[in-house]
Design a protein around this motif. Structure first.
Motif, PDB file in Angstrom:
ATOM      1  N   ARG A 286       0.632  -1.279  -0.045  1.00 13.93           N
ATOM      2  CA  ARG A 286      -0.043   0.076   0.013  1.00 13.93           C
ATOM      3  C   ARG A 286       0.929   1.228  -0.057  1.00 13.93           C
ATOM      4  O   ARG A 286       1.811   1.164   0.800  1.00 13.93           O
ATOM      5  CB  ARG A 286      -0.890   0.002   1.195  1.00 13.93           C
TER       6      ARG A 286
ATOM      7  N   GLU B 214      -2.528  12.031 -10.528  1.00 14.22           N
ATOM      8  CA  GLU B 214      -3.300  11.202 -11.255  1.00 14.22           C
ATOM      9  C   GLU B 214      -2.758  11.041 -12.558  1.00 14.22           C
ATOM     10  O   GLU B 214      -2.826   9.416 -12.951  1.00 14.22           O
ATOM     11  CB  GLU B 214      -4.841  11.701 -11.329  1.00 14.22           C
TER      12      GLU B 214
ATOM     13  N   PRO C 135      -1.416   2.735 -14.679  1.00 10.84           N
ATOM     14  CA  PRO C 135      -2.790   1.863 -14.311  1.00 10.84           C
ATOM     15  C   PRO C 135      -2.038   0.535 -14.196  1.00 10.84           C
ATOM     16  O   PRO C 135      -2.607  -0.495 -13.285  1.00 10.84           O
ATOM     17  CB  PRO C 135      -3.570   1.968 -15.381  1.00 10.84           C
ATOM     18  N   GLU C 136      -0.735   0.150 -14.917  1.00  6.23           N
ATOM     19  CA  GLU C 136      -0.355  -1.321 -14.575  1.00  6.23           C
ATOM     20  C   GLU C 136       0.289  -1.447 -13.338  1.00  6.23           C
ATOM     21  O   GLU C 136       0.837  -2.514 -12.842  1.00  6.23           O
ATOM     22  CB  GLU C 136       0.629  -1.608 -15.895  1.00  6.23           C
TER      23      GLU C 136
ATOM     24  N   TRP D   5      -0.552   0.577 -10.120  1.00 10.91           N
ATOM     25  CA  TRP D   5      -1.204   0.945  -8.940  1.00 10.91           C
ATOM     26  C   TRP D   5      -2.629   1.064  -9.180  1.00 10.91           C
ATOM     27  O   TRP D   5      -3.081   1.351 -10.285  1.00 10.91           O
ATOM     28  CB  TRP D   5      -0.896   2.292  -8.463  1.00 10.91           C
ATOM     29  N   SER D   6      -3.517   0.259  -8.308  1.00  7.76           N
ATOM     30  CA  SER D   6      -4.966   0.819  -8.317  1.00  7.76           C
ATOM     31  C   SER D   6      -5.377   1.482  -7.121  1.00  7.76           C
ATOM     32  O   SER D   6      -4.619   1.713  -6.074  1.00  7.76           O
ATOM     33  CB  SER D   6      -5.775  -0.860  -8.055  1.00  7.76           C
ATOM     34  N   THR D   7      -6.330   2.424  -7.202  1.00  9.40           N
ATOM     35  CA  THR D   7      -6.860   3.149  -6.282  1.00  9.40           C
ATOM     36  C   THR D   7      -7.906   2.686  -5.485  1.00  9.40           C
ATOM     37  O   THR D   7      -8.925   2.374  -5.916  1.00  9.40           O
ATOM     38  CB  THR D   7      -7.260   4.574  -7.113  1.00  9.40           C
ATOM     39  N   GLU D   8      -7.548   2.586  -4.195  1.00 14.55           N
ATOM     40  CA  GLU D   8      -8.448   1.993  -3.441  1.00 14.55           C
ATOM     41  C   GLU D   8      -9.668   2.926  -2.537  1.00 14.55           C
ATOM     42  O   GLU D   8     -10.589   2.722  -2.735  1.00 14.55           O
ATOM     43  CB  GLU D   8      -7.816   1.211  -2.233  1.00 14.55           C
TER      44      GLU D   8
ATOM     45  N   LEU E 138      -3.437   3.708  -2.400  1.00 13.65           N
ATOM     46  CA  LEU E 138      -2.966   2.936  -3.508  1.00 13.65           C
ATOM     47  C   LEU E 138      -2.562   1.577  -3.375  1.00 13.65           C
ATOM     48  O   LEU E 138      -1.737   1.455  -2.213  1.00 13.65           O
ATOM     49  CB  LEU E 138      -1.711   3.832  -4.713  1.00 13.65           C
TER      50      LEU E 138
ATOM     51  N   ARG F  94      -0.229  -1.559  -4.941  1.00 17.79           N
ATOM     52  CA  ARG F  94       0.572  -2.287  -5.942  1.00 17.79           C
ATOM     53  C   ARG F  94      -0.169  -3.547  -6.529  1.00 17.79           C
ATOM     54  O   ARG F  94      -0.296  -4.406  -5.996  1.00 17.79           O
ATOM     55  CB  ARG F  94       2.001  -2.576  -5.306  1.00 17.79           C
ATOM     56  N   LEU F  95      -0.121  -3.401  -7.617  1.00 15.07           N
ATOM     57  CA  LEU F  95      -0.663  -4.736  -8.539  1.00 15.07           C
ATOM     58  C   LEU F  95       0.524  -5.522  -8.743  1.00 15.07           C
ATOM     59  O   LEU F  95       1.471  -5.231  -9.033  1.00 15.07           O
ATOM     60  CB  LEU F  95      -1.301  -4.358 -10.029  1.00 15.07           C
TER      61      LEU F  95
END
Length: 365
Positions: free
Chosen positions: A313, A325, A330-331, A333-336, A357, A359-360
């Motif tokens: 995170r 932003e 996008p590959e 981080w996803s925004t929680e 955020l 980590r994917l």
């Protein structure tokens, strides 16, 4: 007694949640109607959750020192009198004695001489009624009046029911003005926000925690005060910032905190070696510039993605939300979650974004 937690507008939910976590205490036995004794758990009960922007109103029956340990609020105020039809009721002997007794209890929570002055914040504070009240209050308490800042802050205002109320801050300075902050720097993060950001990382005792561009160490200290971690690391290229952070870490009584002169865009860490990251990105106002930030944000976030393990995170705050932003790949981080608090500054209110955020995992090529 009724209390009001003054908090950061837009982050009231965290203050409410922390108040709810105050452990209840067991009151002395009470006699029931049947004659038997029963014990009663007392704690916090909300009167009007989210009562207005930047405030949470609650009723609390437990020991007041527990309220002084709240970390997500700016200050806690006790409601000394309410439902007053007009200011002159402050001069009523019964009301005044109640106010004097409550202030005495507030003073008993702190070392002797912690309160030397008081300030009355009220519309029309220079009116004859308030002047008479202030003179009587000063004589009764031995506190000297102050024009701008006072150890004891009294707030007289119109309540939600249209009648007047008197509140008193229960600490000689705001709770967000941490005792550990012995060194301050321009643009330093509000400690209450730092505590909220640290909690949003879901801290665990085995975490490798990295505070990028740590500055004076606010995020680092507040995370350390939440509980143990495997490693606590703060990095910054500015030696003066690291010296300031070291002083604050020492004042907080912390051990094992690592302060390093690493470049946040080129970290000497292995890929996927960090569990949690936080960063207070420069806003380009007091710290940094918009031109420099256009290069810094993408580089820092890419490097954070490199050292973060999958599922790690990153909690970041910035006033330049559009740049932040745009800089998020996008590959990576996803925004929680996103929070938009309103902060008061010398230049007027600002509305930064706090981004949570995750980590994917890298996708196979």
């Amino acid at each position: 007694m009724d209390f009001e937690a003054e908090c950061i507008a837009g982050l009231e939910q965290f203050a409410e949640a922390e108040v709810q976590r105050i452990p209840p205490t067991v009151a002395p036995p009470e006699r029931s109607r049947s004659g038997g004794a029963r014990t009663v758990s007392v704690g916090a009960r909300f009167i009007v959750p989210f009562e207005g922007r930047g405030a949470v109103r609650f009723e609390y029956d437990g020991p007041w020192p527990a309220l002084l340990r709240l970390r997500t609020v700016i200050a806690v105020h006790a409601v000394l009198a309410e439902g007053l039809p007009r200011p002159t009721f402050l001069l009523d002997d019964g009301a005044f004695r109640g106010i004097e007794a409550a202030v005495g209890h507030i003073r008993s929570l702190h070392p002797a001489r912690a309160f030397r002055t008081f300030r009355l914040s009220a519309a029309g504070a220079d009116s004859s009624v308030f002047q008479r009240f202030a003179a009587r209050f000063g004589q009764a308490t031995g506190l000297a009046p102050a024009d701008d800042a006072g150890d004891l802050l009294l707030r007289f205002r119109r309540g939600a029911d249209g009648r007047f109320e008197l509140l008193a801050r229960i600490s000689p300075r705001p709770l967000a003005a941490r005792a550990w902050r012995v060194c301050n720097r321009a643009g330093a993060l509000n400690a209450a926000i730092a505590s909220i950001m640290a909690s949003l990382t879901r801290p665990g005792p085995a975490d490798t925690y990295l505070n990028l561009a740590c500055g004076s160490g606010t995020l680092l200290v507040e995370r350390a005060l939440l509980g143990p971690a495997g490693r606590l690391i703060g990095c910054d290229l500015d030696p003066d910032a690291l010296d300031c952070a070291a002083r604050n870490v020492e004042a907080a009584g912390l051990n094992g905190v690592e302060l390093t002169d690493w470049d946040a865009t080129a970290l000497p860490l292995e890929d996927g070696s960090v569990d949690v990251l936080t960063v207070d990105l420069p806003f380009g106002q007091l710290v940094g510039s918009h031109t420099a930030n256009a290069e810094l944000y993408p580089a820092l976030l890419a490097e954070a993605a490199r050292v973060a393990r999958p599922g790690a995170r990153l909690v970041a705050i910035s006033q330049q939300v559009r740049l932040l932003e745009r800089s998020l790949r996008p590959e990576h981080w996803s925004t929680e979650a996103i929070f938009r608090p309103t902060l008061s500054t010398s230049g007027g209110p600002i509305k930064p974004g706090i981004y949570v955020l995750v980590r994917l995992a890298e996708q196979p090529t």
